[in-house]
Design an enzyme around this catalytic site. Structure first.
Site, PDB file in Angstrom:
ATOM      1  N   LYS A 144       8.712 -11.682   0.580  1.00 42.42           N
ATOM      2  CA  LYS A 144       7.444 -12.193   1.083  1.00 42.42           C
ATOM      3  C   LYS A 144       7.118 -11.523   2.404  1.00 42.42           C
ATOM      4  CE  LYS A 144       6.298 -15.875   3.171  1.00 42.42           C
ATOM      5  NZ  LYS A 144       5.774 -15.194   4.394  1.00 42.42           N
TER       6      LYS A 144
ATOM      7  N   ASP B 158       3.008 -11.396   4.559  1.00 39.54           N
ATOM      8  CA  ASP B 158       1.940 -12.111   5.257  1.00 39.54           C
ATOM      9  C   ASP B 158       1.678 -13.527   4.732  1.00 39.54           C
ATOM     10  OD1 ASP B 158       1.697  -9.682   6.465  1.00 39.54           O
ATOM     11  OD2 ASP B 158      -0.425  -9.407   6.027  1.00 39.54           O
TER      12      ASP B 158
ATOM     13  N   TRP C 121      -4.115  -8.168  -1.505  1.00 36.12           N
ATOM     14  CA  TRP C 121      -3.513  -8.158  -0.178  1.00 36.12           C
ATOM     15  C   TRP C 121      -3.946  -9.412   0.574  1.00 36.12           C
ATOM     16  CZ3 TRP C 121      -4.674  -2.375   1.527  1.00 36.12           C
ATOM     17  CH2 TRP C 121      -4.003  -1.506   0.650  1.00 36.12           C
TER      18      TRP C 121
ATOM     19  N   ARG D 276      -9.971  -4.624   6.301  1.00 34.90           N
ATOM     20  CA  ARG D 276      -9.109  -5.541   5.553  1.00 34.90           C
ATOM     21  C   ARG D 276      -8.908  -6.886   6.252  1.00 34.90           C
ATOM     22  NH1 ARG D 276      -5.587  -1.404   7.396  1.00 34.90           N
ATOM     23  NH2 ARG D 276      -3.985  -2.092   8.881  1.00 34.90           N
TER      24      ARG D 276
ATOM     25  N   TRP E 159       7.737  -4.669  10.919  1.00 34.74           N
ATOM     26  CA  TRP E 159       7.641  -3.534   9.993  1.00 34.74           C
ATOM     27  C   TRP E 159       8.566  -2.372  10.371  1.00 34.74           C
ATOM     28  CZ3 TRP E 159       6.331  -4.123   5.335  1.00 34.74           C
ATOM     29  CH2 TRP E 159       5.317  -5.002   4.958  1.00 34.74           C
TER      30      TRP E 159
END
Length: 499
Positions: free
Chosen positions: A40, A42, A100, A165, A302
């Site tokens: 998982k 966001d 997303w 986005r 990240w």
């Protein structure tokens, strides 16, 4: 988890099966939300309906070998205990690839035409037209269990920008319309709509020196002085200028079309390495939605997202605890958010330890231990260089995570250099936050779990959240000072049961 063993009674010339239970050490968090399996990242902003919080998050059931995310669904009545509801928006079910990040709203007045109470999700997908980031609408008429794609065509085509986005949609009571914030590189775009399908650009807010922004956020809060203020937030990367890589926010005014900040320089809702993709959301159980909100984030980074020992147990993905956030006026007439762990965590308390007062010069190891708990302490000093606590400490004291105030450097910190942690580059070992050492005292509230630590400093204006991966038997707690004496008072440890 248990191991089943078969016991043989040879004297009776037969076998009797007996299940002997042996707990297996696990890296799964005790009281933080974790993905049931695989991956998982966001969170999507939770919404409240039918007496529950409904939470969707990006999930990859093919991890680590396959790509693509989908929206998995979980529900909770207290934001601590969660029930898995399965995948609500599967990946690769239309020509525009995988879903997303975005957001969901309850369309109580049927503005979109799918029926009163329909759940509408607006999210980014990489379109079939060259993989451009575009916005698509999905809707649910079964109370959020599953969603249908409204159209293979985007409701918001890409205007010719690389980053377009993470739509966040709210209903603006003041202007009586839907308002969206969108991440567009270093800019946050503002859009308006009456029906959730047709959107019109109204303005943009340009950020400075915090990198590409993601997962924008917009909401109204009442400060402790009674004033209503708008808050604009976004996940951002301030590493280049020595700032966090978490949730930046600005207070200011929003007139339905444009946001005017009180200050160009953002505040930060967390100073740790692992509080990203954050969302805030309303308390669904109160009538006054402006008094406070809740917030949670993905506990990862990240730069080392796939470097976790939890993979050995088949999953990678943990969230922070849910916090309650409030807006307070600072002495300089500005406003800032303060955070506290939600009260529902107290349901998990299994036992308490406490020390009323202890004077420390050097180090003192407490006769209490733990791996899942909340620790509070007041610390005061007159002349000192460094003061704090060593937590999840090994018996030989070589492994530990340190929390404290480095008075000489004028900052609060969490240092994970001496404990298992995900950053093999050794660049992300100590999280720092500015601290006013003239006060010569601090109140710490520290949440420790199997693989995380979250530190709330003073009234929660500063929080530091980090992943840690201690060895399972390392549970020591040591108070320490360098260069002087400190008084630790009201030390209370609340041990938590597993949810």
């Amino acid at each position: 988890m248990t191991i089943g063993l078969v016991a043989y009674d040879l004297g009776k010339n037969k076998q009797e099966e007996t299940i002997v239970s042996h707990p297996i050490p696990t890296t799964r968090a005790s009281y933080h939300f974790t993905t049931p399996d695989k991956w998982k990242n966001d969170p999507q902003k939770p919404i409240y309906f039918d007496g529950k919080y409904h939470y969707y998050y990006l999930y990859n059931g093919d991890y680590p070998k396959g790509n693509g995310t989908e929206w998995r669904h979980a529900t909770s009545t207290d934001l601590v205990h969660w029930t898995d509801e399965g995948v609500a928006i599967p990946k690769y079910t239309n020509r525009n690839g995988d879903p997303w990040s975005g957001s969901v709203v309850v369309d109580d007045t049927n503005t979109a035409g799918f029926g009163k109470g329909a759940i509408v999700a607006i999210l980014t997908q990489p379109s079939a037209d060259g993989g451009k980031q575009e916005q698509y609408l999905w809707y649910s008429t079964n109370r959020g269990k599953t969603f249908k794609s409204y159209s293979d065509a985007p409701i918001m085509p890409n205007p010719g920008t690389e980053d377009f986005r993470d739509p966040k949609v709210i209903w603006d009571d003041q202007s009586h319309k839907w308002v969206m914030t969108l991440a567009e590189g270093t800019k946050i775009g503002f859009y308006e709509s009456n029906n959730l399908k047709d959107w019109h650009y109204t303005s943009g807010f340009n950020t400075v020196n915090i990198g590409i922004v993601e997962c924008p956020d917009l909401y109204l809060l009442r400060a402790d002085d009674g004033k209503l203020k708008w808050v604009l937030g976004a996940s951002a990367n301030g590493k280049a200028t020595g700032k966090p890589n978490t949730y930046a926010y600005w207070t200011g005014e929003f007139n339905g079309k444009e946001f005017t900040p009180d200050h160009i320089e953002p505040h930060w809702l967390d100073y740790g390495f692992d509080w990203y993709g954050a969302v805030t959301f309303e308390d669904g159980e109160v009538s006054d939605k402006y008094n406070h909100r809740y917030a949670l984030a993905w506990m990862n980074n990240w730069d080392y997202a796939h470097n976790t020992p939890t993979l050995k147990e088949g999953f990678n993905g943990t969230d922070s605890i849910v916090r309650q956030i409030k807006l307070k006026q600072d002495g300089d007439q500005s406003y800032s958010l303060v955070s506290q762990p939600i009260e529902a965590l107290n349901k998990l308390i299994s036992s308490k330890n406490s020390v009323q007062q202890i004077k420390v010069n050097g180090s003192t190891t407490l006769d209490m231990t733990g791996d899942t708990y909340q620790l509070e302490a007041d610390i005061s000093w007159s002349d000192i260089k460094n003061v704090g606590l060593r937590l999840r400490e090994s018996k030989d004291t070589t492994r530990h995570v340190d929390v404290g105030i480095y008075v000489e450097g004028q900052y609060a910190y969490v240092n994970r250099a001496s404990i298992g942690q995900p950053d093999k580059s050794k660049r992300y070992l100590e999280s720092k936050a500015p601290f006013d050492v003239k006060k010569k005292k601090v109140h710490l509230k520290i949440l420790v779990d199997k693989t995380s630590i979250e530190v709330f400093i003073d009234d929660g204006k500063v929080v530091i959240s980090n992943e840690i991966f201690p060895e399972m038997n390392d549970k020591g707690i040591t108070l320490f000072t360098e260069g002087g004496t400190a008084i630790f008072t009201n030390v209370v440890i609340k041990h938590f049961n597993k949810v």
